[in-house]
Write a protein that holds these residues in place. Sequence first.
Motif, mmCIF file in Angstrom:
data_model
loop_
_atom_site.group_PDB
_atom_site.id
_atom_site.type_symbol
_atom_site.label_atom_id
_atom_site.label_comp_id
_atom_site.label_asym_id
_atom_site.label_seq_id
_atom_site.Cartn_x
_atom_site.Cartn_y
_atom_site.Cartn_z
ATOM 1 N N LEU A 186 8.098 3.993 15.237
ATOM 2 C CA LEU A 186 9.255 4.513 15.959
ATOM 3 C C LEU A 186 9.340 3.980 17.386
ATOM 4 O O LEU A 186 10.432 3.856 17.947
ATOM 5 C CB LEU A 186 9.225 6.044 15.977
ATOM 6 N N THR A 187 8.208 3.676 17.962
ATOM 7 C CA THR A 187 8.205 3.226 19.360
ATOM 8 C C THR A 187 8.042 1.721 19.518
ATOM 9 O O THR A 187 8.476 1.157 20.524
ATOM 10 C CB THR A 187 7.070 3.920 20.148
ATOM 11 N N ARG A 188 7.417 1.071 18.527
ATOM 12 C CA ARG A 188 7.148 -0.356 18.682
ATOM 13 C C ARG A 188 7.754 -1.226 17.594
ATOM 14 O O ARG A 188 7.709 -2.449 17.671
ATOM 15 C CB ARG A 188 5.633 -0.596 18.743
ATOM 16 N N GLY A 189 8.304 -0.611 16.549
ATOM 17 C CA GLY A 189 8.929 -1.398 15.494
ATOM 18 C C GLY A 189 10.213 -2.041 15.991
ATOM 19 O O GLY A 189 10.989 -1.423 16.726
ATOM 20 N N TYR A 190 10.452 -3.272 15.583
ATOM 21 C CA TYR A 190 11.655 -3.971 16.039
ATOM 22 C C TYR A 190 12.299 -4.804 14.927
ATOM 23 O O TYR A 190 13.369 -5.382 15.125
ATOM 24 C CB TYR A 190 11.318 -4.891 17.218
ATOM 25 N N ARG A 191 11.679 -4.850 13.739
ATOM 26 C CA ARG A 191 12.205 -5.667 12.653
ATOM 27 C C ARG A 191 12.864 -4.787 11.598
ATOM 28 O O ARG A 191 12.617 -3.584 11.535
ATOM 29 C CB ARG A 191 11.070 -6.469 12.002
ATOM 30 N N PHE A 192 13.674 -5.408 10.756
ATOM 31 C CA PHE A 192 14.294 -4.662 9.667
ATOM 32 C C PHE A 192 13.214 -4.086 8.746
ATOM 33 O O PHE A 192 13.329 -2.952 8.267
ATOM 34 C CB PHE A 192 15.240 -5.574 8.877
ATOM 35 N N LYS A 193 12.143 -4.854 8.491
ATOM 36 C CA LYS A 193 11.084 -4.380 7.606
ATOM 37 C C LYS A 193 10.353 -3.177 8.213
ATOM 38 O O LYS A 193 9.777 -2.371 7.484
ATOM 39 C CB LYS A 193 10.099 -5.496 7.272
ATOM 40 N N ASP A 194 10.402 -3.047 9.552
ATOM 41 C CA ASP A 194 9.815 -1.856 10.176
ATOM 42 C C ASP A 194 10.638 -0.615 9.847
ATOM 43 O O ASP A 194 10.094 0.483 9.683
ATOM 44 C CB ASP A 194 9.722 -2.044 11.694
ATOM 45 N N LYS A 195 11.958 -0.785 9.747
ATOM 46 C CA LYS A 195 12.799 0.329 9.314
ATOM 47 C C LYS A 195 12.483 0.717 7.865
ATOM 48 O O LYS A 195 12.444 1.902 7.524
ATOM 49 C CB LYS A 195 14.281 -0.045 9.427
ATOM 50 N N ILE A 196 12.264 -0.286 7.035
ATOM 51 C CA ILE A 196 11.901 0.001 5.644
ATOM 52 C C ILE A 196 10.579 0.757 5.589
ATOM 53 O O ILE A 196 10.446 1.752 4.847
ATOM 54 C CB ILE A 196 11.808 -1.312 4.836
ATOM 55 N N PHE A 197 9.612 0.305 6.369
ATOM 56 C CA PHE A 197 8.309 0.977 6.401
ATOM 57 C C PHE A 197 8.462 2.405 6.928
ATOM 58 O O PHE A 197 7.861 3.343 6.397
ATOM 59 C CB PHE A 197 7.333 0.185 7.272
ATOM 60 N N ALA A 224 0.836 -1.206 0.000
ATOM 61 C CA ALA A 224 0.000 0.000 0.000
ATOM 62 C C ALA A 224 0.869 1.255 0.000
ATOM 63 O O ALA A 224 0.576 2.231 -0.708
ATOM 64 C CB ALA A 224 -0.932 -0.004 1.209
ATOM 65 N N ALA A 225 1.962 1.238 0.782
ATOM 66 C CA ALA A 225 2.879 2.383 0.810
ATOM 67 C C ALA A 225 3.544 2.575 -0.547
ATOM 68 O O ALA A 225 3.745 3.711 -1.004
ATOM 69 C CB ALA A 225 3.925 2.175 1.900
ATOM 70 N N GLU A 226 3.872 1.476 -1.223
ATOM 71 C CA GLU A 226 4.496 1.563 -2.547
ATOM 72 C C GLU A 226 3.545 2.190 -3.557
ATOM 73 O O GLU A 226 3.960 2.992 -4.399
ATOM 74 C CB GLU A 226 4.930 0.172 -3.010
ATOM 75 N N VAL A 227 2.255 1.826 -3.474
ATOM 76 C CA VAL A 227 1.274 2.426 -4.388
ATOM 77 C C VAL A 227 1.189 3.930 -4.148
ATOM 78 O O VAL A 227 1.187 4.731 -5.101
ATOM 79 C CB VAL A 227 -0.113 1.774 -4.203
ATOM 80 N N LEU A 228 1.119 4.330 -2.872
ATOM 81 C CA LEU A 228 1.055 5.760 -2.553
ATOM 82 C C LEU A 228 2.296 6.486 -3.079
ATOM 83 O O LEU A 228 2.209 7.603 -3.602
ATOM 84 C CB LEU A 228 0.924 5.955 -1.043
ATOM 85 N N TRP A 229 3.436 5.851 -2.942
ATOM 86 C CA TRP A 229 4.695 6.444 -3.438
ATOM 87 C C TRP A 229 4.617 6.647 -4.952
ATOM 88 O O TRP A 229 4.946 7.722 -5.467
ATOM 89 C CB TRP A 229 5.845 5.520 -3.049
ATOM 90 N N ASP A 278 9.835 4.480 4.195
ATOM 91 C CA ASP A 278 8.809 4.685 3.165
ATOM 92 C C ASP A 278 7.829 5.776 3.590
ATOM 93 O O ASP A 278 7.422 6.615 2.779
ATOM 94 C CB ASP A 278 8.054 3.383 2.902
ATOM 95 N N MET A 279 7.433 5.742 4.867
ATOM 96 C CA MET A 279 6.523 6.774 5.373
ATOM 97 C C MET A 279 7.164 8.155 5.290
ATOM 98 O O MET A 279 6.502 9.146 4.967
ATOM 99 C CB MET A 279 6.133 6.461 6.825
ATOM 100 N N MET A 280 8.458 8.226 5.574
ATOM 101 C CA MET A 280 9.136 9.519 5.492
ATOM 102 C C MET A 280 9.206 10.019 4.053
ATOM 103 O O MET A 280 9.117 11.228 3.802
ATOM 104 C CB MET A 280 10.539 9.422 6.078
#
Length: 431
Positions: A312-323, A276-281, A326-328
């Motif tokens: 930022l507060t609950r992400g703990y996986r590498f894919k959370d960093k990617i997300f 979904a983030a990729e589509v928005l991008w 992407d949001m930024m």
Amino acid sequence: IFGCDPSNTPNRRMDNTAEPNRGMVASAPDEVDFGAIMELMTSKYTVDLVDRHVAAIRKLCKVCCNGFLLRHLEPLVELLYLSVDRFAKGQDLAQALCDFTRVASQPFVSCKTSDMITYGHHLPAFVKGIVSVLTYTLPPTEGPPVEPEAKAQWEHKKNMSERLRIEVAHTLACWARFGLDEDSVELLPNQPLIQAVADSGTPNLRILRQSNVMDAVSASFRSEDSPESIVITLGAIRDMSLYRPLACQITNCGLISNLVHVIRVNLLGSDVLLVAAEVLWNVLELDWDGATEALGQEEVIESFRDFMHAVLTRGYRFKDKIFRNDMMVLLMYISKRVENRSLFASTGLMTLLLSYAVSEKRRKDLQASGDLENNLKSKVLPDLDDAPKKGGIPIINTQEDMEFRTLLWGTLARCCSSEDCAKVAVQCGLV
């Protein structure tokens, strides 16, 4: 240009040179008696024999299991529209339409090199007929009846409608994906593939644009409750969003707000949110004016605030960093529209981003003084001081973290052209 290939395997893919695929032609029917099928479905003596109609259509699909012939397109369109009309009026043609849609996901078979030129103008109407089924297969808004027989019929209709939506989504995904490779797209010297697709599309993407399928897809996606259908439809929308005219259609049909909702309900969970983030991008890149205006709503910016706070507060996986990154990127595009910048301050998003742009010492000072809390006011955000306790990934010196800092500071600097944002930045000590 002959359709789409769901498996992308070389032996099933048709050549762009319009040469006949002889292996498929050999097993395809040279002549199908469409007149007999139409007579069966329209004669006053057999018009009500729905079981026979279903059997005839399913037999046609079995005979054409390797793909429909291009030269049969005109009678196929006529049969499809009649079947959809009967289905809309309550006849149980769901299984027949499932089979028809499944065959439609395969490449069309060309018997002559001129077939595409001769019959290709019927393809937009064919695709439009396939997608029109979605209007009549929406999930039920009311619960099942109490009476057992009526409940069984309700369950059957619900299940078949879901199956049909999945088949339509799969066909759209196949059509959108076919031809998205360097061997199929004409590239100018030193032209990236993604730029060529954005400017010229592929034959299939151009057909999808002519078919105006996005309105029906958007209306169905808005009420979709099948996880399988959501995933497949998102994949189709992602590929369609690579072509600028279709990206504009995504904006115009209001699909952007649905994509934001998909991210919210899958936050820190399914990988669907990354699609979904990729589509928005894609849409923000190809339809910046329309997309930034559509996303410049207070409730949308509040959603982005919640997304950033969660990751930022609950992400703990590498894919959370990617997300997170992407949001930024999305926020960077949104902030380029001057009218959107004040929303960063009024929703509390500016304060949240600033708390990760300043030093740790400055952040603790802001928390101790109450400035962060005052700036957030009544915004629905958990206490920022709880973040370390929830296992958020520390921002260190990895490539992803450096990209995040660059995007973060660039977006904040741009927002500071807004007086409201500048006041928050000064108070938080960004400079």
